[in-house]
Design a protein around this motif. Structure first.
Motif, PDB file in Angstrom:
ATOM      1  N   ASP A  91      45.302  41.299  44.585  1.00 11.44           N
ATOM      2  CA  ASP A  91      45.847  40.561  43.514  1.00 11.44           C
ATOM      3  C   ASP A  91      47.028  39.921  43.572  1.00 11.44           C
ATOM      4  O   ASP A  91      47.891  40.301  44.379  1.00 11.44           O
ATOM      5  N   GLY A 164      42.755  43.289  36.845  1.00  7.80           N
ATOM      6  CA  GLY A 164      42.826  42.925  38.120  1.00  7.80           C
ATOM      7  C   GLY A 164      41.661  41.669  38.060  1.00  7.80           C
ATOM      8  O   GLY A 164      41.008  41.255  37.259  1.00  7.80           O
ATOM      9  N   THR A 177      40.966  47.556  44.059  1.00 12.68           N
ATOM     10  CA  THR A 177      42.118  46.516  43.657  1.00 12.68           C
ATOM     11  C   THR A 177      43.249  46.731  44.222  1.00 12.68           C
ATOM     12  O   THR A 177      43.742  48.141  43.989  1.00 12.68           O
ATOM     13  N   ARG A 179      47.176  45.980  43.712  1.00  8.73           N
ATOM     14  CA  ARG A 179      47.919  45.354  42.911  1.00  8.73           C
ATOM     15  C   ARG A 179      49.440  45.522  42.727  1.00  8.73           C
ATOM     16  O   ARG A 179      49.653  46.699  43.331  1.00  8.73           O
ATOM     17  N   ASP A 290      43.171  37.316  46.619  1.00 11.02           N
ATOM     18  CA  ASP A 290      43.106  36.305  45.379  1.00 11.02           C
ATOM     19  C   ASP A 290      43.948  35.050  45.382  1.00 11.02           C
ATOM     20  O   ASP A 290      45.031  35.147  45.990  1.00 11.02           O
TER      21      ASP A 290
END
Length: 606
Positions: A91, A164, A177, A179, A290
């Motif tokens: 992320d 996310g 994820t 993040r 991302d």
């Protein structure tokens, strides 16, 4: 130097040599460069080795090297992983200070206590070496059955409960994820704890959290890894208890985060090879950065990991023979490469004009394939070292060199000894310090700006992949080393008069190696009544011993008090600096008495 604990029963099983005694293993490992250090309370053997061979940080890696040495394995082995079933989604909220991630899945393991202990040792040794105490790379190993991947539709919309980014991979069945999380954000139960804690509370209340708090404390958001059930890993500090690995674990998820993609990829490969040696089946993981997330420019935003790409290097036959001092057939060299875990082919450079086998071999160049776990092979000399170890350094017969000269001490060495003798006669205590240092010690703590015109401020010669933050470059001058000695000796009585004749280096693109090397003479006098005149008198006496004319025109230098510093000019050439160290430098090194110092290039006395 790293020390690895080896269970010799495990070594017998992993090598397939059940008849080997402990003493034979000691001898065989010494031939590979691992020195016996003693035994643990549990009867395991301890071996010390150079930190370049990180693939030998576990019994699995040591066993692999022995199998090659015994001839039971040959050439490069690269596992054939299954296609990815899991994805790590990165992320944009991940802290920029720790943006990179990699991973792998290993299935079908049968871990007993010994195997689990070996895995934990490998993890911690990699943290301490390549990972720089987790600052550059941190490893998390999880029980895969305890993870619940976020499910994504074909359109890429998440049906999970954790905030996310939606996966860009259509139909990805299992996604976790990576993040950022607020320090007081989501709670989880860390390892060795029964209480749910926020990341900030982990740093305050958990022993492991306190140990590694400095790595993340100043970040606005902390790194965290989530599955559908929530936060399960707080890198680089601690894993969650939910995914703790035990002897009942059969499938493992390996994730690594850090500041450099290449470093964590190499650490991941070393772990994967160790687990495959335990009978595991390797499975790839897809890493997707991302939009807005920092990703490695050289690789792009979508990666398939682990990175099992091999490397290629070349070395000539005549260079191998010249370095090792033995004559070898070409096929013999290929055999030695294969017994080192490498692959080699050769071309017949210049062989058309050759008249005999020796000339054919002399023109041969070997193209060598290097497996992904060999992070130490950086230069053709590393390849020659492998050939020599496979051949057996202990079998090399000493012989006189085929040249008509008699060995003797180099003139520079004679000069160094003469200067040391004079310095000792002037009341200095001779010291020997490390040639490697850090930019903080070399420049910042001395009040020096890199690249300025001040003496000692030359551009640093950096180490490409340092294994410690304390040693990242070659020192450009010697006074910082003496200042560190004074700092470490504040509990000793004064006066402290120290000197060193030592190596320094700086970047210089006009030199063919791009590094200009030299020897410097440095001295400090630390005492309550130390003055510029004291240092000048010692320096004058030293120059008189070598019939050198000394001049000291006034100058400014940031490490010295303004108006109390001068250039050192010997025989009309400016070669150094002398003066009273600046109070800020003394405070930085916790020295509470005045210090006067000088430093100059040794060659000025030649």
């Amino acid at each position: 130097m790293p020390v690895v604990d080896i269970d010799t029963d495990e070594l017998r099983e992993l090598t397939g040599h059940g008849d080997k005694s402990d003493e034979e293993f000691e001898e065989d490992l010494f031939a590979l460069g691992l020195e016996f250090e003693g035994e643990t309370e549990d009867g395991e053997l301890q071996f010390e080795f150079g930190p370049d061979r990180l693939d030998r940080l576990s019994v699995e890696g040591v066993a692999r090297s022995l199998r090659y040495q015994y001839g039971d394995a040959r050439g490069v082995h690269v596992p054939d992983p299954n296609e990815p079933d899991w994805t790590i989604e990165v992320d944009a909220s991940v802290p920029d200070e720790r943006p990179f991630v990699t991973g792998a899945v290993v299935r079908g393991l049968d871990l007993d206590e010994s195997a689990l202990d070996s895995l934990i040792q490998l993890q911690e040794k990699l943290h301490a070496t390549m990972g720089r105490e987790r600052a550059k790379g941190a490893i998390g190993i999880h029980d895969l059955t305890m993870l619940k991947g976020q499910q994504f539709s074909q359109e890429g919309e998440s049906s999970g409960t954790v905030e996310g980014p939606a996966s860009r991979l259509e139909g990805t069945p299992n996604t976790i994820t990576y993040r950022g999380v607020d320090p007081d954000g989501n709670r989880f139960v860390p390892l060795d704890s029964d209480a749910e804690l926020t990341p900030a509370e982990v740093l305050e209340r958990h022993p492991t959290g306190g140990k590694y708090a400095d790595l993340v404390r100043d970040l606005d958001r902390y790194p965290a890894i989530y599955d559908e059930l929530g936060l399960f890993s707080f890198p680089p500090v601690i894993n969650g208890r939910r995914t703790e690995v035990s002897t009942e674990s059969r499938d493992l998820f390996v994730e690594l985060t850090g500041t450099d993609q290449w470093t964590i990829d190499r650490m991941c490969v070393i772990i994967c090879y160790a687990l495959v040696a335990r009978g595991g089946t390797l499975e790839e993981v897809e890493v997707v950065y991302d939009d807005g997330a920092t990703h490695p420019d050289e690789y792009g935003p979508e990666l398939i990991r682990p990175d099992l790409e091999t490397d290629e290097k070349s070395v000539s036959h005549d260079r191998i023979e010249s370095i090792l001092g033995v004559e070898l057939e070409r096929d013999e060299v290929v055999d030695l490469f294969e017994r080192s875990g490498l692959d080699a082919t050769y071309a017949h450079g210049g062989a058309e004009a050759a008249t005999d086998a020796a000339e054919v071999a002399e023109g041969t160049v070997y193209d060598v394939t290097i497996p992904p776990y060999r992070v130490d092979v950086l230069h053709p000399l590393d390849l020659i070292d492998d050939v020599g170890r496979a051949y057996g350094f202990g079998t090399l017969e000493p012989r006189y060199p085929d040249i008509g000269t008699i060995g003797g001490r180099h003139e520079r060495s004679r000069l160094e000894d003469a200067v040391r003798t004079s310095l000792v006669g002037l009341g200095f205590q001779d010291t020997l310090n490390f040639h490697m240092t850090s930019s903080g010690e070399n420049y910042d703590r001395m009040g020096l700006a890199e690249g300025s015109d001040a003496f000692g401020a030359g551009e640093r010669a950096e180490i490409t992949s340092p294994y410690s933050e304390e040693y990242t470059q070659l020192r450009t001058w010697a006074l910082p080393s003496l200042a560190q000695v004074l700092e470490n000796n504040t509990h000793r009585s004064y006066p402290q008069d120290l000197a060193e004749v030592g190596f320094v280096a700086r970047r210089d693109d006009d030199v063919n190696t791009r590094v200009a090397e030299s020897r410097h003479v440095a001295g400090v006098l630390a005492r309550t009544d130390a003055t510029y005149e004291d240092a000048k008198a010692r320096l004058q006496a030293l120059c008189d011993d070598f019939d050198a004319a000394l001049e000291t025109p006034a100058t400014d230098h940031p490490s010295f008090i303004s108006g109390r510093a001068a250039d050192v000019a010997i025989d009309g050439e400016s070669v150094g600096v002398i003066g009273e160290l600046h109070p800020e430098v003394l405070v930085e090194h916790d020295v509470e008495v005045p210090v006067v110092a000088f430093e100059f290039d040794l060659s000025a006395l030649a």
